[in-house]
Design a protein around this motif. Structure first.
Motif, short mmCIF file in Angstrom:
data_model
loop_
_atom_site.label_atom_id
_atom_site.label_comp_id
_atom_site.label_asym_id
_atom_site.label_seq_id
_atom_site.Cartn_x
_atom_site.Cartn_y
_atom_site.Cartn_z
N GLY A 52 1.04 -1.18 0.04
CA GLY A 52 0.08 -0.04 -0.05
C GLY A 52 0.84 1.22 0.17
O GLY A 52 1.92 1.48 -0.78
N GLY A 53 0.58 2.03 0.90
CA GLY A 53 1.40 3.24 1.09
C GLY A 53 2.71 3.29 1.97
O GLY A 53 3.47 4.18 2.13
N GLY A 54 2.84 2.04 2.57
CA GLY A 54 3.98 1.71 3.55
C GLY A 54 5.08 1.01 2.96
O GLY A 54 5.02 0.66 1.78
N THR A 55 6.00 0.69 3.61
CA THR A 55 7.14 0.09 3.36
C THR A 55 7.49 -1.08 4.50
O THR A 55 7.29 -0.80 5.49
CB THR A 55 8.35 0.89 3.26
N VAL A 56 8.06 -2.26 3.82
CA VAL A 56 8.17 -3.32 4.52
C VAL A 56 9.79 -3.71 4.24
O VAL A 56 10.22 -3.63 2.98
CB VAL A 56 7.28 -4.50 4.34
N VAL A 57 10.82 -3.59 5.49
CA VAL A 57 12.29 -4.08 5.15
C VAL A 57 12.18 -5.38 5.87
O VAL A 57 12.20 -5.53 6.86
CB VAL A 57 13.05 -3.02 5.76
N LEU A 58 12.85 -6.39 5.10
CA LEU A 58 13.47 -7.63 5.72
C LEU A 58 14.72 -7.59 5.61
O LEU A 58 15.56 -7.74 4.82
CB LEU A 58 12.69 -8.68 4.62
N PHE A 59 15.28 -7.88 6.89
CA PHE A 59 16.74 -8.14 7.29
C PHE A 59 16.86 -9.57 7.43
O PHE A 59 16.32 -10.10 8.51
CB PHE A 59 17.16 -7.25 8.36
N VAL A 60 17.22 -10.52 6.57
CA VAL A 60 17.16 -11.76 6.86
C VAL A 60 18.16 -12.11 7.87
O VAL A 60 18.20 -13.16 8.41
CB VAL A 60 17.55 -12.45 5.34
N ASP A 61 19.30 -11.39 7.88
CA ASP A 61 20.54 -11.40 8.68
C ASP A 61 20.36 -10.44 9.80
O ASP A 61 19.94 -9.16 9.59
CB ASP A 61 21.63 -11.36 8.17
N ASN A 62 20.90 -10.57 11.21
CA ASN A 62 20.99 -9.79 12.11
C ASN A 62 22.06 -8.82 11.76
O ASN A 62 23.25 -8.90 11.84
CB ASN A 62 21.39 -10.53 13.53
N THR A 63 21.51 -7.52 11.51
CA THR A 63 22.36 -6.38 11.28
C THR A 63 23.26 -5.75 12.43
O THR A 63 24.28 -5.30 12.09
CB THR A 63 21.56 -5.15 10.60
N ASN A 64 23.01 -6.23 13.72
CA ASN A 64 23.62 -5.60 14.81
C ASN A 64 24.13 -6.68 15.53
O ASN A 64 24.03 -6.50 17.04
CB ASN A 64 22.55 -4.52 15.37
N PHE A 65 24.64 -7.85 15.12
CA PHE A 65 24.81 -9.01 16.03
C PHE A 65 25.60 -8.71 17.45
O PHE A 65 26.93 -8.11 16.87
CB PHE A 65 25.47 -10.10 15.08
N ARG A 66 25.32 -9.03 18.54
CA ARG A 66 26.04 -8.71 19.69
C ARG A 66 26.66 -7.29 19.77
O ARG A 66 27.35 -6.99 20.49
CB ARG A 66 27.18 -9.66 19.73
N GLY A 67 25.93 -6.34 18.95
CA GLY A 67 26.41 -5.19 19.18
C GLY A 67 27.73 -4.54 18.39
O GLY A 67 28.17 -3.26 18.23
N TYR A 68 28.48 -5.54 17.90
CA TYR A 68 29.40 -5.16 17.35
C TYR A 68 29.60 -5.09 15.74
O TYR A 68 30.66 -4.99 15.28
CB TYR A 68 30.81 -5.92 18.09
N TRP A 69 28.56 -5.50 15.01
CA TRP A 69 28.51 -5.59 13.62
C TRP A 69 28.56 -4.20 13.04
O TRP A 69 27.07 -3.64 12.62
CB TRP A 69 27.58 -6.77 13.13
N ARG A 70 29.31 -3.31 13.18
CA ARG A 70 29.19 -2.03 12.91
C ARG A 70 28.99 -1.89 11.46
O ARG A 70 28.54 -1.00 10.87
CB ARG A 70 30.40 -0.95 13.08
#
Length: 876
Positions: A839-857
């Motif tokens: 519709g008028g919105g957006t869906v973003v799929l992150f298949v993988d964890n973009t911030n794993f354990r806080g150190y995946w900068r």
């Protein structure tokens, strides 16, 4: 005088009410601490009556309450006040500002020259250093890194009492020949969360039924710290203040022995090392560590467990490979670090297959006796430990010289903030770093002096340095307790290059993180202000601006602006702050811009014209509004607290963005009009079914943005939120032929783990190709994108050609970590980031964890781009 038939019965009988037994104990006991001493300590131990036992100080027998952190600190301080054997210090504070206590116990004579001992110890282990005569062994006993594994913290109180108040010749020998650092609570915030839970749910008499509320914490539980991080995975990445303070202390002393006291499932017994031979060892460490020192210490632990009749096991389950554990990181400093795992009563008494009734005091006693045996083993093997540590650093230089790489060069030419953060990490680990003295080219990157640095392989911290940069491809085993890859340069998305042969281009050695010179005063402009999105400080600056009421625009094309600094090139994703679109005054805007430059520590440029020297002008339609995201993060039972905590920490600590965390049980009260971004991590999907799913779809159609990660991404695709993206397969890519499974090959039951384990994707690193023109790719300057994968969710690319934002490359995407040959083939071309319009919105799929354990900068910027720019994503 005997207080009770046995102290064991007092704690382990279930048929007699505990309160009656405790009352009987208080009436019959000749002194407050004697009966507990009989239970916890071996026969023959005696104590100075002038030193209060934990029971005397706390006012209750150990094991009948979970002691709060402040009372643990108070007892340690009291021991230091009363005894010349002990000194107290706080080595740091937690997020919730609780002290991180360390009690140092040794003989009064050693205390009088403690700093000299430390310096002589460090000098003796330097390559080429001479052994110091009669140097005490340095031991560090650490407890309770998981807050709800409470037996360790209680055992630390008893261990401290034994070392400080013990009067026997054996204890005095230990203190003469050893310096013991006791760290009773490595996770103060989690400890108190758990202590509160057990206190408010504590029954009298105790209830052993595993179904009782006392034994079943509510989400997120006490295991993790304030931001729901597992601190026992953080010794290497150093995301949290508790870890940074602890590492500083360990480098300050470089202990010969480190113990790490944990708990495990109630149905188990007691574990101590050695772990499973070879496959669980880190191949960078000397084999003698595992085959000699650990085996020697195990004989001491076996003896004390057999003396008590406590069952135990070794060489199973746990591993020593990942450098980020408390039982492995000290190994990289030349010490012997060892793991203890005690079956947990998770409360005060619980039914257990191995124990009939597993009591809290029983678990504490096992931990205490293991610590006492470790003290004895440390002193009696002092010379062997010291020889090993000296050889460890000497051999590091030899192995570094012989290693196939002479060193590594690294540096991001566009991201000064990330360079500073990576340098800070290396220096905290005492890894030698040098300025780059001459240009180096490789991997499509030109590394230039002033913006790049060199780490030589030949250095005392060779093994840690290699762990930071090396891409590991060979393994002794195919089944892993945790991650199989931890290449920090890839996690940071840091451009790097292996150097081989010749003279390293070493400039001056770096001893501190350089200051940034780009955040100077910003000249006031009547046109607008501009800053580059490629610096990792930019999101924090943008958030500060939006908080001040500043309106921002994002560039969808490159341009070269005319500024007070001359002509400055800007890339797509750069931020523009036009004066004319603001609702605040020009002076207020200028003040906010200067403040944001300091907050983000980035340069902000003042435009002198709306016309540019090249590319789009500042008034172009290719500048689009940047929303100030209003973020909703569902949390609660069933949600991955790790994933939720990692994103909460990112936005809180690194961006300064307030977000609303709502428990799943409270979703019926949410006013959806208040939010424009819904972040869904694994487990969140259970909140959306039936009419609530219909309401979510209506909200997205009306312009909302859903950002779904891992399991939640799979759910979104399966529930009709992504018209152009098919639902994923689990364990195989969608569309793969199934006929190969028509006949199942018969196998022995005992082979199940060894057969199924290698097929799991337990944590490895892969190369994705990133679309730099997509709004989610703004701020990146390389299509090469390392991603973390630890699941078996396989999506097909979007049916829309422009919506697969990041996809594992078709030509072998493997970078580091274990993967089975079958999964390696399956991962070719697998999407990592997908977007769609609903519709008028957006869906973003992150298949993988973009911030794993806080150190995946390196991938966390993808998530931030989705927050700020997600509503601007179009599907052509």
């Amino acid at each position: 005088m005997t207080a009770l038939p046995t102290a064991d019965r007092r704690f382990r009988l279930y048929s007699v009410p505990i309160i009656v037994l405790l009352f009987t104990f208080l009436i019959l006991a000749p002194s407050p601490g004697e009966a507990q001493s009989d239970y916890f300590f071996p026969a023959g131990e005696s104590f100075d009556p002038e030193i209060p036992s934990p029971e005397e100080f706390l006012g209750y027998p150990i094991g009948t309450f979970t002691t709060r952190q402040d009372r643990i600190v108070a007892y340690m301080k009291e021991l230091a006040r009363l005894s010349d054997r002990a000194t107290y210090q706080s080595i740091g504070t937690s997020f919730e500002h609780r002290d991180m206590p360390v009690l140092t116990v040794t003989s009064p004579e050693n205390h009088s020259r403690l700093e000299t001992i430390r310096q002589e110890h460090l000098s003796s282990i330097e390559p080429g250093g001479a052994p110091a005569p009669d140097l005490p062994v340095i031991a560090h006993f650490g407890y309770n890194v998981h807050g709800n594994e409470a037996s360790g913290g209680e055992a630390a109180l008893l261990t401290a009492y034994w070392l400080v108040a013990g009067t026997g010749a054996e204890v005095e020998r230990y203190l003469d020949d050893g310096v013991f650092h006791l760290e009773p609570t490595l996770n103060p915030d989690g400890r108190d969360r758990y202590a509160t839970w057990t206190s408010v749910n504590r029954a009298q008499p105790f209830v052993a039924d595993p179904a009782d509320r006392e034994h079943n914490e509510v989400w997120p539980g006490g295991r993790t710290n304030h931001y729901w991080f597992d601190l026992n995975r953080d010794w290497f990445p150093l995301v949290n203040p508790e870890s940074r303070a602890r590492i500083e202390f360990h480098h300050h002393w470089r202990p010969n022995v480190v113990t790490d006291h944990h708990e495990m499932g109630t149905s188990s017994t007691f574990f101590f090392e050695p772990t499973k031979p070879v496959g669980t060892w880190n191949p960078l460490l000397p084999e003698r560590l595992y085959t000699d020192l650990t085996v020697t210490f195990a004989e001491y632990w076996t003896e004390v467990m057999d003396d008590m009749g406590s069952m135990f096991f070794t060489e199973e389950v746990y591993d020593n490979s990942y450098p980020g554990y408390g039982s492995t990181y000290p190994n990289f400093l030349g010490g012997l670090a060892v793991l203890f795992e005690q079956a947990s009563s998770r409360g005060f008494v619980q039914e257990s297959p191995h124990h009939v009734l597993l009591t809290f005091p029983f678990t504490i006693r096992n931990q205490l006796r293991a610590a006492m045996a470790s003290a004895r083993a440390s002193v009696e093997n002092k010379e062997a430990l010291q020889d090993y540590q000296r050889d460890f650093y000497a051999s590091a230089l030899v192995e570094g010289d012989e290693y196939e790489a002479s060193g590594w060069v690294f540096g991001d030419p566009y991201d000064a903030t990330r360079n500073r953060e990576f340098l800070d990490l290396l220096l905290r680990h005492r890894i030698e770093v040098y300025e780059l003295s001459q240009p180096q080219d490789g991997g499509g990157i030109s590394f230039q002096p002033g913006r790049a640095w060199v780490v030589p392989a030949s250095q005392p911290m060779y093994r840690l340095a290699r762990s930071v940069f090396e891409r590991v491809e060979t393994f002794a085993d195919s089944v892993f307790y945790d991650a199989s890859a931890w290449t920090l340069s890839l996690a940071y998305g840091m451009p790097d290059l292996v150097l081989s042969g010749g003279t390293l281009p070493l400039g001056s050695r770096v001893t501190e993180v350089p200051t940034l010179g780009g955040a100077g005063p910003v000249v006031q402009s009547s046109i607008g202000y501009l800053f580059d999105w490629r610096d990792s400080g930019a999101p924090r600056a943008l958030q500060a601006l939006q908080t001040a009421g500043v309106r921002a625009e994002v560039a969808f094309q490159d341009f070269t602006a005319r500024t007070t600094s001359g002509e400055v090139p800007f890339h797509r994703g750069s931020i523009s702050l036009p004066v004319t679109i603001q609702t605040i005054s020009p002076d207020s805007l200028h003040t906010a811009v200067n403040s944001a430059a300091r907050v983000g520590n980035i340069p902000i440029h003042s435009a002198v014209s709306g016309g540019t020297a090249e590319g789009i002008d500042l008034g172009s339609r290719n500048f689009r509004p940047v929303r100030a995201p209003k973020v909703l993060l569902p949390v609660g039972e069933g949600v991955s607290s790790y994933e939720a905590g990692q994103l909460w920490h990112l936005l809180d600590q690194r961006v300064g963005m307030p977000i609303t965390k709502v428990d799943l049980t409270d979703f019926g009260r949410v006013d959806w009009e208040r939010y424009d971004v819904l972040v869904m991590v694994s487990g969140t999907q259970r909140a959306f079914a039936g009419t609530r799913l219909d309401a979510l779809k209506a909200w997205v159609r009306g312009g909302g943005t859903v950002i779904a990660q891992r399991d939640a991404a799979a759910w979104a695709a399966r529930n009709g939120l992504t018209p152009n993206i098919d639902e994923p397969g689990m364990g195989r890519p969608t569309g793969e032929a199934e006929e190969e499974d028509a006949t199942v090959q018969r196998r022995d039951y005992d082979d199940a783990r060894n057969f199924q384990g290698p097929q799991a994707i337990g944590g490895s690193i892969w190369q994705a190709d990133l679309d730099l023109s997509h709004p989610l790719g703004f701020g990146y300057h390389r299509r090469f994108l390392p991603v973390w994968r630890d699941h078996s969710i396989f999506f097909e690319p979007s049916r829309n050609a422009f919506s697969t934002v990041a996809q594992l490359v078709e030509d072998d995407p493997y970078l580091s970590g274990y993967i089975s040959p079958e999964n390696r083939e399956r991962l070719r071309g697998s999407p990592s980031v997908l977007t769609d319009r609903f519709g008028g919105g957006t869906v973003v799929l992150f298949v993988d964890n973009t911030n794993f354990r806080g150190y995946w900068r390196g991938t966390s910027r993808l998530f931030l781009n989705a927050l700020f720019f997600g509503n601007q994503i179009q599907v052509p």
